[in-house]
Scaffold this motif. Structure first.
Motif, PDB file in Angstrom:
ATOM      1  N   ALA A  23       9.351  27.904  19.262  1.00 55.85           N
ATOM      2  CA  ALA A  23       9.854  28.324  17.788  1.00 55.85           C
ATOM      3  C   ALA A  23       9.523  27.411  16.864  1.00 55.85           C
ATOM      4  N   LEU A  24       9.379  25.992  17.068  1.00 53.52           N
ATOM      5  CA  LEU A  24       9.069  25.058  16.064  1.00 53.52           C
ATOM      6  C   LEU A  24       7.474  25.483  15.669  1.00 53.52           C
ATOM      7  N   ALA A  25       6.630  25.840  16.864  1.00 57.29           N
ATOM      8  CA  ALA A  25       5.252  26.013  16.387  1.00 57.29           C
ATOM      9  C   ALA A  25       5.030  27.186  15.656  1.00 57.29           C
ATOM     10  N   ASP A  26       5.884  28.390  15.810  1.00 51.68           N
ATOM     11  CA  ASP A  26       5.800  29.456  15.312  1.00 51.68           C
ATOM     12  C   ASP A  26       6.244  29.233  13.607  1.00 51.68           C
ATOM     13  N   SER A  27       6.977  28.199  13.590  1.00 55.30           N
ATOM     14  CA  SER A  27       7.532  27.947  12.220  1.00 55.30           C
ATOM     15  C   SER A  27       6.356  27.344  11.435  1.00 55.30           C
ATOM     16  N   ILE A  28       5.606  26.328  12.129  1.00 57.76           N
ATOM     17  CA  ILE A  28       4.786  25.620  11.475  1.00 57.76           C
ATOM     18  C   ILE A  28       3.520  26.706  10.902  1.00 57.76           C
ATOM     19  N   PHE A  29       3.200  27.375  11.847  1.00 55.88           N
ATOM     20  CA  PHE A  29       2.189  28.525  11.300  1.00 55.88           C
ATOM     21  C   PHE A  29       2.627  29.387  10.013  1.00 55.88           C
ATOM     22  N   LYS A  48      -9.730   3.146  13.709  1.00 51.59           N
ATOM     23  CA  LYS A  48      -9.594   4.301  14.414  1.00 51.59           C
ATOM     24  C   LYS A  48     -10.601   5.430  13.934  1.00 51.59           C
ATOM     25  N   GLN A  49     -10.959   5.610  12.721  1.00 54.07           N
ATOM     26  CA  GLN A  49     -11.692   6.426  12.247  1.00 54.07           C
ATOM     27  C   GLN A  49     -13.137   6.370  12.750  1.00 54.07           C
ATOM     28  N   THR A  50     -13.360   5.363  13.192  1.00 50.34           N
ATOM     29  CA  THR A  50     -14.801   5.239  14.120  1.00 50.34           C
ATOM     30  C   THR A  50     -14.786   5.710  15.310  1.00 50.34           C
ATOM     31  N   THR A  51     -13.556   6.047  15.982  1.00 46.96           N
ATOM     32  CA  THR A  51     -13.472   6.735  17.325  1.00 46.96           C
ATOM     33  C   THR A  51     -13.074   8.745  17.101  1.00 46.96           C
ATOM     34  N   ASP A  52     -12.278   8.748  16.314  1.00 46.73           N
ATOM     35  CA  ASP A  52     -11.952  10.244  16.535  1.00 46.73           C
ATOM     36  C   ASP A  52     -11.420  10.874  15.027  1.00 46.73           C
ATOM     37  N   LEU A  53     -11.833  10.112  13.850  1.00 40.82           N
ATOM     38  CA  LEU A  53     -11.411  10.494  12.363  1.00 40.82           C
ATOM     39  C   LEU A  53      -9.787  10.814  12.299  1.00 40.82           C
ATOM     40  N   PHE A  54      -9.198  11.158  13.110  1.00 41.95           N
ATOM     41  CA  PHE A  54      -7.569  11.659  12.980  1.00 41.95           C
ATOM     42  C   PHE A  54      -7.243  12.339  14.269  1.00 41.95           C
ATOM     43  N   CYS A  55      -5.779  12.090  14.291  1.00 42.37           N
ATOM     44  CA  CYS A  55      -5.281  12.919  15.408  1.00 42.37           C
ATOM     45  C   CYS A  55      -5.143  14.352  15.079  1.00 42.37           C
ATOM     46  N   GLY A  56      -5.131  15.199  16.067  1.00 42.45           N
ATOM     47  CA  GLY A  56      -4.814  16.743  16.062  1.00 42.45           C
ATOM     48  C   GLY A  56      -4.024  17.125  14.809  1.00 42.45           C
ATOM     49  N   THR A  57      -4.189  17.696  13.743  1.00 44.64           N
ATOM     50  CA  THR A  57      -3.278  18.187  12.694  1.00 44.64           C
ATOM     51  C   THR A  57      -2.228  18.975  13.017  1.00 44.64           C
ATOM     52  N   PHE A  58      -2.120  19.976  14.300  1.00 49.83           N
ATOM     53  CA  PHE A  58      -1.222  20.637  14.668  1.00 49.83           C
ATOM     54  C   PHE A  58      -0.190  19.979  15.562  1.00 49.83           C
TER      55      PHE A  58
END
Ligand SMILES: Cc1ncc(COP(=O)(O)O)c(C=O)c1O
Length: 437
Positions: free
Chosen positions: A78-84, A289-299
């Motif tokens: 339900a949370l995943a749906d509400s995020i979209f 951190k930015q040299t390894t993965d830029l940022f963590c997954g937004t979703f």
């Protein structure tokens, strides 16, 4: 050997050792091992433990992972749906390296509830606590730097710091956590770059640092001006009563760097962890951190933020606590029943594993093939040892499998230990006190 051109095969003549490596072996593969940079103590141990946990044909007592049967999937869906619905495509865009403001706020609020003076500005979201440890190693360690680390401890911390070239100085753990008297002697004699501890439910011993030790640890590390890294991934996994406040809630706490994660109390697949620390540290961590993965997954971050904000996390942890308490008790009883003649086992007040100690004459490494043949896994103690020498200890996890599978796992383990003991001529053991706690 074939890839490196050292052996060759011809139909009808079998495989032969070549006198001279052939310039182009059977495949066109490069001799990769010769091309890699110097080995930085890379180890397959964690990969193997996770692989074993995912196998269907063995009972994964090696795992330290929450049980997917207990995940609050309806609420999460339900949370995943509400995020979209609410965030739409924003949830799939690039995000700030430090993390989504909503998630940093939610993490800071939780730490503030536990007594810390943390704000969102102090928090950097990381891909689990493992990335946090690896970034902190890069932050403080140069090849040859000395790092004081409690032992036994989480193998991933040992690996992360060794990979940066750290020389680890072991500090023993007892029933009250890190031996701060021993640490103090180390700090007086050596130039230590940082101290690493797991104050809540040490992995693998389950030890919880007493309040008195916490206060002394804060004072000693502050006096020597050494950063104190507290790995608190198990802080919310208590089964009896909450542990004392985290070190970052202490005074003074500017030198404390707090590492947390959702992996152990909720689920590991989101890969959401964090570092909370002084602004100068947070800034440095973000740049590394930015040299390894830029940022963590937004979703993942949106989902984690909503899970924390909407109370899903707290409801879930309260709901599963009695389940894990029962699983712990079932596994302790089954291990005592099936293997009690050959080992002692503790009953930790939280975390997700038991720590066992084999009788004299039996070594956990030697038990591995017997356990493998019986269809059960565990983690041998030497992997948690900074000196690599805890040969009689091993860890078994109680959180992942349901009760009847834990029972069967203990039975298989007991059979494996019997087989090893009869091979070694250990008839029955003189078992000492339970290990540590
Ligand atoms: C003490 C400790 N720290 C860190 C980690 C890594 O956790 P994460 O899944 O958040 O990377 C683990 C995982 O087993 C752990 O036991």
């Amino acid at each position: 050997l074939a890839a490196d051109g050292l052996i060759g095969a011809r139909v009808g003549s079998g495989t032969v050792v070549l006198s001279r490596p052939e310039a182009s072996p059977a495949t066109d593969a490069l001799p990769w091992r010769q091309l890699f940079a110097a080995d930085t103590n890379l180890s397959p141990a964690i990969r193997d433990i996770i692989r074993a946990a995912l196998r269907q044909d063995v009972i994964p007592l090696a795992a330290s992972e929450p049980s997917p049967d207990l995940f609050p999937m309806e609420e999460v869906r339900a949370l995943a749906d509400s995020i979209f619905e609410r965030q739409g495509a924003e949830a799939l865009r690039y995000a700030a390296v430090e993390g989504l403001p909503a998630l940093r706020e939610a993490i800071a609020r939780r730490l503030a509830d536990r007594g810390a003076r943390t704000t969102a500005d102090n928090v950097v979201v990381t891909a689990g606590a493992q990335q946090a440890l690896s970034i902190l190693a890069r932050c403080f360690v140069e090849p040859g730097s000395e790092v004081a680390m409690e032992t036994p401890t989480y193998l991933g911390a040992i690996q992360a710091f060794r990979a940066q070239g750290a020389r680890l100085v072991p500090v023993p753990v007892d029933a009250e956590g890190m031996r701060v008297d021993s640490l103090e002697q180390t700090l007086a004699r050596r130039s230590v770059r940082c101290v690493v501890t797991i104050p809540n439910f040490n992995n693998p011993t389950g030890a919880v640092m007493s309040l008195e030790r916490r206060l002394r640890l804060l004072e000693v590390t502050r006096r020597y001006g050494v950063p104190l890294i507290e790995d608190d991934v198990y802080g919310e996994t208590w089964l009896e009563s909450p542990p004392p406040a985290p070190l970052i809630a202490g005074k003074p706490a500017d030198h404390v760097i707090h590492v947390g994660s959702l992996s152990k109390a909720l689920f590991a697949g989101l890969r959401v962890g964090w570092i909370a620390a002084a602004p100068a540290v947070a800034e440095r961590v973000a740049l590394i951190k930015q040299t390894t993965d830029l940022f963590c997954g937004t979703f993942s971050q949106w989902l984690a933020a909503r899970i924390l904000e909407e109370g899903v996390f707290d409801r879930h942890v309260a709901r599963v606590r009695p389940v894990y308490r029962r699983r712990r008790d079932v596994l302790v009883a089954a291990i005592e029943r099936y293997a009690g003649r050959y080992l002692s086992v503790n009953r930790p007040a939280g975390g997700s594993f038991l720590w066992c100690r084999l009788a004299d004459g039996l070594r956990a490494r030697e038990l591995l093939p017997y356990a493998g043949a019986a269809g059960v896994t565990f983690v041998p103690g030497d992997l948690f040892s900074v000196a690599g020498n805890d040969e009689g200890g091993f860890r078994v996890g109680f959180s992942l499998p349901p009760e009847e599978v834990l029972e069967e796992g203990a039975k298989r383990l007991g059979g494996a230990i019997e087989a090893l003991a009869s091979r070694r001529g250990v008839v029955s053991a003189a078992i000492g006190a339970p290990p540590l706690v």
